[in-house]
Scaffold this active site. Structure first.
Site, PDB file in Angstrom:
ATOM      1  N   HIS A 103      34.098  44.633  49.186  1.00  0.00           N
ATOM      2  CA  HIS A 103      35.178  43.930  49.893  1.00  0.00           C
ATOM      3  C   HIS A 103      36.480  44.734  49.804  1.00  0.00           C
ATOM      4  O   HIS A 103      37.490  44.279  49.261  1.00  0.00           O
ATOM      5  CB  HIS A 103      35.370  42.539  49.287  1.00  0.00           C
ATOM      6  CG  HIS A 103      35.289  41.431  50.287  1.00  0.00           C
ATOM      7  ND1 HIS A 103      34.163  41.188  51.035  1.00  0.00           N
ATOM      8  CD2 HIS A 103      36.205  40.502  50.684  1.00  0.00           C
ATOM      9  CE1 HIS A 103      34.379  40.148  51.827  1.00  0.00           C
ATOM     10  NE2 HIS A 103      35.610  39.722  51.642  1.00  0.00           N
ATOM     11  N   GLY A 121      38.974  41.405  57.269  1.00  0.00           N
ATOM     12  CA  GLY A 121      38.187  42.212  58.191  1.00  0.00           C
ATOM     13  C   GLY A 121      36.958  42.841  57.586  1.00  0.00           C
ATOM     14  O   GLY A 121      36.266  43.625  58.253  1.00  0.00           O
ATOM     15  N   ASN A 122      36.636  42.506  56.336  1.00  0.00           N
ATOM     16  CA  ASN A 122      35.495  43.125  55.668  1.00  0.00           C
ATOM     17  C   ASN A 122      34.175  42.823  56.368  1.00  0.00           C
ATOM     18  O   ASN A 122      33.316  43.695  56.515  1.00  0.00           O
ATOM     19  CB  ASN A 122      35.429  42.657  54.213  1.00  0.00           C
ATOM     20  CG  ASN A 122      36.597  43.130  53.390  1.00  0.00           C
ATOM     21  OD1 ASN A 122      36.664  44.282  52.992  1.00  0.00           O
ATOM     22  ND2 ASN A 122      37.548  42.237  53.140  1.00  0.00           N
ATOM     23  N   GLY A 123      33.994  41.568  56.797  1.00  0.00           N
ATOM     24  CA  GLY A 123      32.733  41.195  57.413  1.00  0.00           C
ATOM     25  C   GLY A 123      32.464  41.960  58.692  1.00  0.00           C
ATOM     26  O   GLY A 123      31.359  42.462  58.920  1.00  0.00           O
ATOM     27  N   ARG A 124      33.476  42.065  59.554  1.00  0.00           N
ATOM     28  CA  ARG A 124      33.278  42.736  60.834  1.00  0.00           C
ATOM     29  C   ARG A 124      33.074  44.238  60.660  1.00  0.00           C
ATOM     30  O   ARG A 124      32.229  44.832  61.324  1.00  0.00           O
ATOM     31  CB  ARG A 124      34.447  42.424  61.770  1.00  0.00           C
ATOM     32  CG  ARG A 124      34.372  41.037  62.379  1.00  0.00           C
ATOM     33  CD  ARG A 124      35.684  40.589  62.996  1.00  0.00           C
ATOM     34  NE  ARG A 124      36.675  40.270  61.972  1.00  0.00           N
ATOM     35  CZ  ARG A 124      37.918  39.910  62.229  1.00  0.00           C
ATOM     36  NH1 ARG A 124      38.337  39.842  63.476  1.00  0.00           N
ATOM     37  NH2 ARG A 124      38.755  39.616  61.249  1.00  0.00           N
ATOM     38  N   GLY A 161      31.919  45.596  57.891  1.00  0.00           N
ATOM     39  CA  GLY A 161      30.635  45.716  57.209  1.00  0.00           C
ATOM     40  C   GLY A 161      29.460  45.597  58.157  1.00  0.00           C
ATOM     41  O   GLY A 161      28.465  46.325  58.037  1.00  0.00           O
ATOM     42  N   ARG A 162      29.545  44.672  59.113  1.00  0.00           N
ATOM     43  CA  ARG A 162      28.453  44.552  60.081  1.00  0.00           C
ATOM     44  C   ARG A 162      28.448  45.714  61.068  1.00  0.00           C
ATOM     45  O   ARG A 162      27.386  46.098  61.578  1.00  0.00           O
ATOM     46  CB  ARG A 162      28.537  43.208  60.801  1.00  0.00           C
ATOM     47  CG  ARG A 162      28.045  42.053  59.913  1.00  0.00           C
ATOM     48  CD  ARG A 162      28.046  40.733  60.641  1.00  0.00           C
ATOM     49  NE  ARG A 162      29.394  40.247  60.924  1.00  0.00           N
ATOM     50  CZ  ARG A 162      30.160  39.583  60.060  1.00  0.00           C
ATOM     51  NH1 ARG A 162      29.711  39.324  58.837  1.00  0.00           N
ATOM     52  NH2 ARG A 162      31.364  39.176  60.392  1.00  0.00           N
TER      53      ARG A 162
END
Length: 423
Positions: free
Chosen positions: A245, A250-253, A255-256
């Site tokens: 993280h 914005g980590n999820g977007r 990361g994906r």
């Protein structure tokens, strides 16, 4: 407590330790204000990790890669508009996992620079960030063997921290609360869930900020390997990034976005993006449970989730490719087969490549007397080929109705199958 079973594909679990913590900004309850330490999670090192994939899971991964390769290798002349559509579908679905919601028409307007909807603008930023991150690992196309036509012939360029930071800068540049941190690794402790004012009751607390650069160095070393099964590498790179993280938001977007970046770098795709986030958002709780299992020391759930999502997304994207191939004839029939060279025909000929445009732009692009172009737009609107996306009286923004509807429908179909075909 017993560890994960062999079928769960054991990996080292995240370590936990207590570190000092104090509020930077006073707020919340007394417990928030007086909290002095927090238990953080420390992800394991991945750079040298070797996993023996169970044969059943390996067969599933091989089937998923074949589905992706078929999608990437076929659909010839319609592949450019397909690639654009899939890129947008993945960005929209990835944003929805973060509860960023906007209609397809709002998104289309935002793609054209109309900033009325903040969520749609965020989706557009996500699209550009994803595109740039994937492009950063593409092959060197300066010299290719005859017949390859610029296609990838092997592993692409290395994924770098600079590319990740650049993608994050694009993603967060217009966010009023986060733009100051756009493209910067966090220098503070963050957490997921619990109180807004402290890590009290958090669902997950990532490693301390001073450890983030070393964790990312290790992650990039793992992402650079070529001896790891591709979907294992994509899944674990994503899961590890989410555990680190490294950004304040914005980590999820990001990361994906790394998932399709790995697929591109390893040569599994050369032109398309696999919109697997549509399957993940349909089973959001299962996706987060798989991330939790990874942190507890079981890699199989996240690998299986990505494998299943990739297969569904590739198969449904192939159906969308078929529909795209049929659209030009559908449009011609709806418009009563305008003659070759007419303004209406010239507009239809550009519609797959440019499905959203302003009146002035299309007049410039297709040429001819403006009055003829405006009359053709009215005709295509009346026939249902075009729909207005704004309420302007001048320089209206238009969209190809069937193509925009297909963008919506692709996500719906992937989501429906994901919910029905529980692994």
């Amino acid at each position: 407590m017993p560890g994960p079973s062999p079928a769960a594909l054991p990996i080292p679990a995240h370590e936990r330790r207590f570190t000092p913590w104090r509020q930077s900004f006073r707020g919340g309850t007394r417990e928030d204000r007086t909290m002095r330490e927090v238990e953080v999670s420390l992800p394991p090192r991945l750079a040298d990790l070797d996993l023996a994939t169970p044969s059943a899971l390996g067969a599933e991964m091989d089937a998923a890669l074949r589905a992706i390769s078929r999608l990437d290798d076929t659909h010839g002349e319609h592949l450019a508009p397909l690639a654009t559509m899939l890129l947008r579908a993945e960005s929209v679905a990835s944003s929805k996992i973060e509860r960023v919601e906007a209609s397809t028409d709002d998104y289309a307007r935002a793609l054209h620079g109309i900033k009325a909807n903040a969520s749609a603008m965020s989706m557009v930023a996500s699209t550009q960030a994803l595109a740039d991150l994937i492009d950063s690992v593409g092959p060197n196309t300066d010299a290719h063997p005859p017949g390859t036509a610029g296609r990838s012939t092997g592993t692409g360029r290395a994924l770098t921290l600079g590319a990740i930071l650049s993608a994050h800068r694009i993603l967060m540049a217009d966010d009023p609360e986060e733009r100051a941190y756009a493209g910067r690794l966090r220098d503070m402790q963050n957490w997921i869930g619990g109180s807004d004012h402290s890590p009290r009751g958090a669902l997950y607390v990532p490693p301390p900020p001073e450890t983030v650069p070393a964790h990312l160095d290790d992650l990039l070393a793992y992402a650079g390997r070529t001896d790891v099964p591709v979907l294992t590498q994509a899944a674990l790179t994503h899961a590890q990034f989410e555990s680190i993280h490294p950004f304040t938001d914005g980590n999820g977007r990001i990361g994906r976005a790394l998932i399709n970046t790995i697929l591109r770098r390893r040569g599994i795709t050369s032109r398309v993006v696999v919109p697997l986030a549509s399957a993940l958002v349909a089973r959001r709780d299962d996706y987060f449970d798989a991330l939790g299992a990874y942190r507890a020391g079981a890699a199989a759930p996240i690998i299986r989730a990505f494998t299943h999502a990739s297969t569904l997304a590739a198969e449904e994207s192939a159906a969308t490719a078929t529909r795209l191939a049929e659209l030009p004839d559908t449009w011609l029939d709806a418009a009563r087969r305008p003659r070759n060279g007419s303004a209406a025909r010239r507009i239809l000929d550009t519609l797959l490549e440019t499905p959203v445009f302003t009146t002035d732009e299309i007049a410039t692009n297709v040429g001819g007397p403006p009055s003829s172009v405006y009359a053709a737009i009215d005709r295509l609107h009346t026939s249902g080929v075009l729909r207005p996306l704004t309420q302007r009286t001048r320089n209206q923004v238009w969209g190809a109705a069937a193509l925009l509807d297909e963008l919506d429908d692709l996500g719906v179909r992937i989501g429906a199958r994901a919910r029905a075909e529980r692994s």
